[in-house]
Design a protein around this motif. Sequence first.
Motif, short mmCIF file in Angstrom:
data_model
loop_
_atom_site.label_atom_id
_atom_site.label_comp_id
_atom_site.label_asym_id
_atom_site.label_seq_id
_atom_site.Cartn_x
_atom_site.Cartn_y
_atom_site.Cartn_z
N SER A 168 0.83 -1.20 0.00
CA SER A 168 0.00 0.00 0.00
C SER A 168 0.87 1.25 0.00
O SER A 168 2.02 1.22 0.44
CB SER A 168 -0.93 0.01 1.22
N ALA A 169 0.30 2.34 -0.49
CA ALA A 169 1.06 3.58 -0.56
C ALA A 169 0.12 4.77 -0.47
O ALA A 169 -1.08 4.66 -0.76
CB ALA A 169 1.86 3.66 -1.85
N VAL A 170 0.68 5.91 -0.07
CA VAL A 170 -0.05 7.18 -0.02
C VAL A 170 0.73 8.19 -0.83
O VAL A 170 1.97 8.25 -0.74
CB VAL A 170 -0.21 7.69 1.43
N GLU A 258 0.69 -5.06 9.40
CA GLU A 258 0.35 -4.09 10.44
C GLU A 258 0.31 -2.67 9.88
O GLU A 258 -0.62 -1.91 10.17
CB GLU A 258 1.36 -4.17 11.58
N GLU A 259 1.28 -2.33 9.05
CA GLU A 259 1.32 -0.99 8.46
C GLU A 259 0.14 -0.78 7.50
O GLU A 259 -0.48 0.29 7.48
CB GLU A 259 2.64 -0.79 7.72
N LEU A 263 -2.94 1.95 7.72
CA LEU A 263 -3.25 2.88 6.64
C LEU A 263 -4.72 2.79 6.27
O LEU A 263 -5.42 3.81 6.19
CB LEU A 263 -2.37 2.58 5.43
N TRP A 264 -5.24 1.57 6.06
CA TRP A 264 -6.62 1.43 5.61
C TRP A 264 -7.62 1.64 6.73
O TRP A 264 -8.76 2.05 6.49
CB TRP A 264 -6.83 0.08 4.92
N THR A 265 -7.19 1.42 7.98
CA THR A 265 -8.05 1.79 9.10
C THR A 265 -8.26 3.29 9.11
O THR A 265 -9.37 3.79 9.36
CB THR A 265 -7.45 1.32 10.44
N ALA A 266 -7.20 4.03 8.83
CA ALA A 266 -7.33 5.49 8.75
C ALA A 266 -8.33 5.89 7.67
O ALA A 266 -9.16 6.79 7.88
CB ALA A 266 -5.97 6.12 8.47
N ARG A 267 -8.30 5.20 6.52
CA ARG A 267 -9.26 5.50 5.45
C ARG A 267 -10.67 5.11 5.87
O ARG A 267 -11.63 5.87 5.67
CB ARG A 267 -8.83 4.75 4.17
N HIS A 268 -10.83 3.93 6.47
CA HIS A 268 -12.16 3.49 6.88
C HIS A 268 -12.71 4.32 8.04
O HIS A 268 -13.93 4.36 8.25
CB HIS A 268 -12.14 2.01 7.24
#
Length: 404
Positions: A168-170, A258-259, A263-268
């Motif tokens: 994943s990346a931002v 974990e990372e 990241l996707w928890t932040a999006r959700h």
Amino acid sequence: MAELCYNHKVPIIPFGTGTGLEGGVTAVQGGVCFNMTRMDKILNLNTDDFYVTVEPGVTRKSLNSYLRDSGLWFPVDPGADASLCGMAATSASGTNAVRYGTMRDNVINLEVVLSDGRILNTAGKDRNFRKTSAGYNLTSLFVGSEGTLGIITKTSLRLYGVPEAMMSAVCAFPSVQAAVDSTVQILQCGIPIARIEFLDDVMVDACNKYNGLSYHTLPTLFLEFHGTESGVREQVQQTEEITQLNGGSDFTWARDQEERSKLWTARHNAWYAALALRPGCRGYATDVCVPISKLPEIVMKTKKDLLESELTGPIAGHVGDGNFHCIMVLNVDDKDEVSRVKAFTDRLARRALALNGTCTGEHGIGLGKRSLLVEEIGEVGIATMKQIKATLDPQNIMNPGKVI
């Protein structure tokens, strides 16, 4: 029970987990709520043919937990831990749709209890083939019907192999146009990206504050790549080149589980991050979808409308599908603000329709968008839907007052 309700003309409202956002389980005419949560068995997992059959109380997270050691997973991810039959009923979608499709693409067969108590298997009893040209597509008729045609009591779902590698990346961009141009170019190049999510600067700021992150407060893409180790490296290289040509920042990477989960928890958590911008206020979700090329135009007009209307509405969206949401945060005790939000959401939906889009990409019609559905598909389309409804539910007891 359905037959009893049919004989006495009592409304039936199917209930899964209650995570829908368009009032789909509201009993506007009273009646009997059919709570399906205790029908929670996983009935048939076939790893050779890549499908599973579940009851309506099984949620997507519980299914993927069950599948953990099988090497398979179910990728449709609307964010909430919704019931899978409920997801079929609303034609749910989510962050993985750009790669794996929506529920409409992943439901193989349904068992449906019709309004008079008869049981229908939409693809034939116990049939779980990959494709067919046999007759009308009854399965797709019930996917997205929102409980207005029958009660879904089983669904057979398409499964996928767990990718060998995920990354994943931002990436932040100087403008919405640059972010969406990157998205279009990534898709045009045939890069099989698994997720590509857009957050505007207001939403990034909210997520930073809520999750303790430090992303640049700019229009931002959240991306995820699935495949083999070498395949993912190739996807990443191509994507980085495209984003850099559009002024994107260097990728912020999330490589291990974990990372990536963080990241996707932040999006959700975008919903809760948006609510935290105005403590004590309530949230109201919008949901429109346009052709991808029209996304910059509608996002910029929407941001201008929000400023002029003096409303709080950070934007997040499934940019690979042209689908986005304004999360409206409002004081429900302020009648003027409530009125302005209602007017804004109507303008947003009609703005999408004017760009040959839809008033709902994934939340459904439910209660609030019935008039917009008429504008979208026209009088003949609505008349056809009503004919189907009258044939399958002649007493109008199946979730009455919804969709049409």
